[in-house]
Design a protein around this motif. Structure first.
Motif, PDB file in Angstrom:
ATOM      1  N   GLY A 176       0.837  -1.230   0.156  1.00 17.10           N
ATOM      2  CA  GLY A 176      -0.210   0.004  -0.280  1.00 17.10           C
ATOM      3  C   GLY A 176       0.947   1.350   0.013  1.00 17.10           C
ATOM      4  O   GLY A 176       0.471   2.397   0.395  1.00 17.10           O
ATOM      5  N   ALA A 177       2.191   1.291  -0.467  1.00 13.67           N
ATOM      6  CA  ALA A 177       2.879   2.277  -0.294  1.00 13.67           C
ATOM      7  C   ALA A 177       3.012   3.174  -1.316  1.00 13.67           C
ATOM      8  O   ALA A 177       2.389   2.638  -2.519  1.00 13.67           O
ATOM      9  N   ARG A 178       3.237   4.546  -1.228  1.00 12.33           N
ATOM     10  CA  ARG A 178       3.109   5.308  -2.251  1.00 12.33           C
ATOM     11  C   ARG A 178       4.390   5.464  -2.852  1.00 12.33           C
ATOM     12  O   ARG A 178       5.426   5.135  -2.270  1.00 12.33           O
ATOM     13  N   GLY A 179       4.616   6.100  -4.258  1.00  9.02           N
ATOM     14  CA  GLY A 179       5.667   6.683  -4.675  1.00  9.02           C
ATOM     15  C   GLY A 179       6.484   5.720  -5.411  1.00  9.02           C
ATOM     16  O   GLY A 179       7.779   5.479  -5.441  1.00  9.02           O
ATOM     17  N   PHE A 180       5.807   4.405  -5.954  1.00 10.58           N
ATOM     18  CA  PHE A 180       6.651   3.341  -6.632  1.00 10.58           C
ATOM     19  C   PHE A 180       6.397   3.800  -8.127  1.00 10.58           C
ATOM     20  O   PHE A 180       5.389   4.166  -8.524  1.00 10.58           O
ATOM     21  N   VAL A 181       7.539   4.097  -8.955  1.00 14.19           N
ATOM     22  CA  VAL A 181       7.406   4.700 -10.232  1.00 14.19           C
ATOM     23  C   VAL A 181       8.291   3.716 -10.944  1.00 14.19           C
ATOM     24  O   VAL A 181       9.591   3.311 -10.623  1.00 14.19           O
ATOM     25  N   ALA A 182       7.895   3.116 -12.212  1.00 14.97           N
ATOM     26  CA  ALA A 182       8.711   2.470 -13.408  1.00 14.97           C
ATOM     27  C   ALA A 182       8.715   3.389 -14.348  1.00 14.97           C
ATOM     28  O   ALA A 182       7.550   3.665 -14.952  1.00 14.97           O
ATOM     29  N   LEU A 183       9.790   3.258 -15.066  1.00 14.59           N
ATOM     30  CA  LEU A 183       9.583   4.024 -16.564  1.00 14.59           C
ATOM     31  C   LEU A 183      10.349   3.136 -17.626  1.00 14.59           C
ATOM     32  O   LEU A 183      11.687   2.715 -17.139  1.00 14.59           O
ATOM     33  N   ASP A 184       9.703   2.546 -18.660  1.00 15.37           N
ATOM     34  CA  ASP A 184      10.370   1.874 -19.754  1.00 15.37           C
ATOM     35  C   ASP A 184      10.310   2.648 -20.706  1.00 15.37           C
ATOM     36  O   ASP A 184       9.344   3.346 -21.386  1.00 15.37           O
ATOM     37  N   ASP A 212      15.364  12.208 -11.410  1.00 16.65           N
ATOM     38  CA  ASP A 212      15.281  13.685 -10.734  1.00 16.65           C
ATOM     39  C   ASP A 212      14.115  14.401 -11.130  1.00 16.65           C
ATOM     40  O   ASP A 212      13.196  14.805 -10.340  1.00 16.65           O
ATOM     41  N   THR A 213      13.498  14.097 -12.409  1.00 16.05           N
ATOM     42  CA  THR A 213      12.220  14.768 -12.515  1.00 16.05           C
ATOM     43  C   THR A 213      11.089  14.028 -11.736  1.00 16.05           C
ATOM     44  O   THR A 213      10.276  14.844 -11.138  1.00 16.05           O
ATOM     45  N   VAL A 214      11.162  12.803 -11.793  1.00 15.89           N
ATOM     46  CA  VAL A 214      10.085  12.134 -10.854  1.00 15.89           C
ATOM     47  C   VAL A 214      10.177  12.671  -9.479  1.00 15.89           C
ATOM     48  O   VAL A 214       9.074  12.938  -8.847  1.00 15.89           O
ATOM     49  N   GLY A 215      11.324  12.644  -8.945  1.00 13.24           N
ATOM     50  CA  GLY A 215      11.534  13.074  -7.670  1.00 13.24           C
ATOM     51  C   GLY A 215      11.240  14.621  -7.386  1.00 13.24           C
ATOM     52  O   GLY A 215      10.575  14.895  -6.387  1.00 13.24           O
ATOM     53  N   LYS A 216      11.187  15.405  -8.288  1.00 11.25           N
ATOM     54  CA  LYS A 216      10.941  16.788  -8.174  1.00 11.25           C
ATOM     55  C   LYS A 216       9.164  16.724  -8.088  1.00 11.25           C
ATOM     56  O   LYS A 216       8.804  17.871  -7.359  1.00 11.25           O
ATOM     57  N   TYR A 217       8.717  16.296  -8.989  1.00 10.96           N
ATOM     58  CA  TYR A 217       7.290  16.467  -9.245  1.00 10.96           C
ATOM     59  C   TYR A 217       6.271  15.344  -8.633  1.00 10.96           C
ATOM     60  O   TYR A 217       5.159  15.600  -8.269  1.00 10.96           O
ATOM     61  N   GLY A 218       6.990  14.143  -8.205  1.00  2.75           N
ATOM     62  CA  GLY A 218       6.232  13.155  -7.588  1.00  2.75           C
ATOM     63  C   GLY A 218       6.170  13.266  -5.985  1.00  2.75           C
ATOM     64  O   GLY A 218       6.971  13.749  -5.411  1.00  2.75           O
ATOM     65  N   ASP A 219       5.018  12.604  -5.425  1.00  5.72           N
ATOM     66  CA  ASP A 219       4.911  12.535  -4.064  1.00  5.72           C
ATOM     67  C   ASP A 219       5.626  11.353  -3.554  1.00  5.72           C
ATOM     68  O   ASP A 219       5.046  10.315  -3.192  1.00  5.72           O
ATOM     69  N   LEU A 220       7.089  11.423  -3.219  1.00  4.82           N
ATOM     70  CA  LEU A 220       7.845  10.417  -3.053  1.00  4.82           C
ATOM     71  C   LEU A 220       8.149  10.650  -1.453  1.00  4.82           C
ATOM     72  O   LEU A 220       8.514  11.819  -1.065  1.00  4.82           O
ATOM     73  N   PRO A 221       8.447   9.494  -0.722  1.00  3.68           N
ATOM     74  CA  PRO A 221       8.992   9.639   0.540  1.00  3.68           C
ATOM     75  C   PRO A 221      10.292  10.368   0.474  1.00  3.68           C
ATOM     76  O   PRO A 221      11.202  10.138  -0.172  1.00  3.68           O
ATOM     77  N   THR A 222      10.465  11.293   1.358  1.00  3.03           N
ATOM     78  CA  THR A 222      11.843  12.062   1.487  1.00  3.03           C
ATOM     79  C   THR A 222      12.737  11.363   2.242  1.00  3.03           C
ATOM     80  O   THR A 222      13.880  11.856   2.171  1.00  3.03           O
ATOM     81  N   ASP A 223      12.528  10.424   3.231  1.00  3.18           N
ATOM     82  CA  ASP A 223      13.340  10.034   4.036  1.00  3.18           C
ATOM     83  C   ASP A 223      13.851   8.600   3.594  1.00  3.18           C
ATOM     84  O   ASP A 223      14.477   7.849   4.532  1.00  3.18           O
ATOM     85  N   GLU A 224      13.658   8.236   2.414  1.00  2.02           N
ATOM     86  CA  GLU A 224      13.720   6.938   1.890  1.00  2.02           C
ATOM     87  C   GLU A 224      14.521   7.103   0.517  1.00  2.02           C
ATOM     88  O   GLU A 224      14.433   8.131  -0.278  1.00  2.02           O
ATOM     89  N   PRO A 225      15.522   6.259  -0.203  1.00  2.00           N
ATOM     90  CA  PRO A 225      15.684   6.407  -1.576  1.00  2.00           C
ATOM     91  C   PRO A 225      14.464   6.408  -2.427  1.00  2.00           C
ATOM     92  O   PRO A 225      13.344   5.909  -2.105  1.00  2.00           O
ATOM     93  N   ARG A 226      14.605   7.084  -3.450  1.00  2.00           N
ATOM     94  CA  ARG A 226      13.587   7.403  -4.476  1.00  2.00           C
ATOM     95  C   ARG A 226      13.253   5.885  -5.228  1.00  2.00           C
ATOM     96  O   ARG A 226      14.346   5.156  -5.587  1.00  2.00           O
ATOM     97  N   ARG A 227      12.092   5.618  -5.353  1.00  2.00           N
ATOM     98  CA  ARG A 227      11.745   4.358  -5.827  1.00  2.00           C
ATOM     99  C   ARG A 227      11.292   4.336  -7.330  1.00  2.00           C
ATOM    100  O   ARG A 227      10.193   4.227  -7.823  1.00  2.00           O
TER     101      ARG A 227
END
Length: 145
Positions: free
Chosen positions: A65-73, A95-110
């Protein structure tokens, strides 16, 4: 003319943020492939974006149920990117996904990025194969699709 598939968990992007992500990854994909930033080239670069419900995104074999998982093919014509260019593209889109996405800030970008190279003879559009050289030097009178 990259063809991209962007998958993400629900709530990762607002509609406006998604538009900004898609615009930026389109521009980065085109410019790093050394294609001209013309309206015609822009019209040949497509991004298919798909949001998945959190319950349908599994991490470590479990639905978290986590948020902020992104895959780009990213599908590109073979030879369009060098090894260094691929690394730069991976960095930029992450970096673009990190800038505009609601990703956890205390973990590596997924953010997973997969670049798939396709031989020119295996890449077709509008009933014909694609030629990387023509994409890099298109006739000036081509109208956007």
């Amino acid at each position: 003319m990259p063809l991209m598939y962007l998958s993400y968990t629900e709530g990762t992007f607002t509609p406006d943020a998604l538009n900004q992500v898609v615009d930026q990854i389109t521009r980065d994909g085109i410019s790093l492939e050394k294609l001209p930033l013309t309206p015609w080239v822009h019209s040949t670069t497509w991004v298919f974006a798909r949001e998945y419900p959190r319950a349908q995104v599994f991490h470590g074999g479990k639905s978290t149920g986590a948020r902020g998982f992104v895959a780009l093919d990213i599908n590109v014509i073979q030879g369009g990117y060098s090894a260094a260019t691929k690394q730069e593209l991976i960095k930029r889109v992450t970096d673009t996904v990190g800038k505009y996405g609601d990703l956890p800030t205390d973990e590596p970008r997924r953010v997973y990025v997969i670049i798939r190279e396709v031989a020119e003879s295996n890449w077709g559009f509008d009933g014909q194969t694609i030629d990387l050289e023509m994409l890099r030097n298109p006739p000036e009178d081509l109208k956007p699709l």
